[in-house]
Design an enzyme around this catalytic site. Sequence first.
Site, short mmCIF file in Angstrom:
data_model
loop_
_atom_site.label_atom_id
_atom_site.label_comp_id
_atom_site.label_asym_id
_atom_site.label_seq_id
_atom_site.Cartn_x
_atom_site.Cartn_y
_atom_site.Cartn_z
N LYS A 91 0.84 -1.20 0.00
CA LYS A 91 0.00 0.00 0.00
C LYS A 91 0.87 1.24 0.00
CE LYS A 91 -3.93 -2.25 2.18
NZ LYS A 91 -4.52 -2.72 3.43
N ASP B 145 -11.22 3.18 4.10
CA ASP B 145 -11.64 1.77 4.01
C ASP B 145 -13.16 1.66 3.89
OD1 ASP B 145 -9.81 -0.28 3.78
OD2 ASP B 145 -9.32 -0.32 5.92
N GLN C 68 -4.87 -1.40 9.60
CA GLN C 68 -4.77 -2.75 9.04
C GLN C 68 -5.37 -3.76 10.02
OE1 GLN C 68 -3.50 -3.50 5.86
NE2 GLN C 68 -4.35 -5.51 6.32
#
Length: 291
Positions: A53, A120, A97
Amino acid sequence: MTESKIIDGKAFAEKFCGEIAAEVATLKPHGTPGLAVVLVGEDPASAVYVRNKGRQTVAAGMNSFEHRLPASLSEDDLIALIGQLNRDDSVHGILVQLPLPPQISADRVLAVIDPAKDVDGFHVVNAGRLATGLPALVPCTPQGCMMLLKSVIPDMSGLKAVVIGRSNIVGKPMAQLLLQQNCTVVMAHSRTRNIAEECRQADILIAAVGRPRMIRGDWIKPGAAVIDVGINRVDNENGKSKLVGDVAFDEALGVAGYITPVPGGVGPMTIACLLQNTAIAFKAQRKLEQA
Ligand code: NDP
């Protein structure tokens, strides 16, 4: 026998990332979008995701801020860090995460992310906005699936879509996106009766279960579009591990009209959509565009 077209998610994502980078370049007079990624602990798969990422964020011309924290971190300390990132004007997107260590509640942590920076799309505000048809930051994996689907079926209106899996991060938002496209949506899960029969009726089949090769060739309607979200590590004949999806790919070939491979299907689209969400969040925070 149907000739199956393999949807090349890797190529699609590379092109899409190029488009995002071009847009980020045009945004330069307004500043640089910044994505903060928070990794707690040393889960090897998570570390690989975070590294990828970060690399792709920088390649798209954005700033990447990585916060690597020990597995022993307390929930209060993580929440304090999120508060700092919420207030930091150089950070436009925040990603924590998952999974988190057992002493930390993912629900409590995700709830304190500013919904405007929730790239997200997991915050209840964004989930609610998506469910009610308002503009939202949409979870990256289902968004990536939808882009791949649209590339092969531009008009899905009236088609029957079956989504296997009802998680908040994949299955549920996927079903919402398919509804927005006027599909007739069935959500299947571990309590669904006669799941193979449900699948056989699907013009669009999304597998997001986490069970290697669960969806067999004879579960698939001839000509259907099959999107395989599953990422499962299994041992191959040589004792080495490899990645497989939730669909028995070899059996699906020749039945499905379109199918995504694993790896190289949905996976690369997830990161591309994360970059897109960061650009969207940046533009909304700079009042250049509505999120
Ligand atoms: P979860 O474990 O959160 O959810 C799995 C879902 O599958 C649940 O709804 C569960 O049902 C359902 N399920 C489990 N067993 C069965 C069964 N035998 N029959 C029918 N349904 C079943 O997983 P995620 O949604 O987080 O992820 C799903 C898969 O997608 C995983 O392989 C994951 O690695 C992958 N993934 C891939 C991403 C990518 O970028 N390509 C991103 C995110 C995930 P119930 O609710 O009843 O328990």
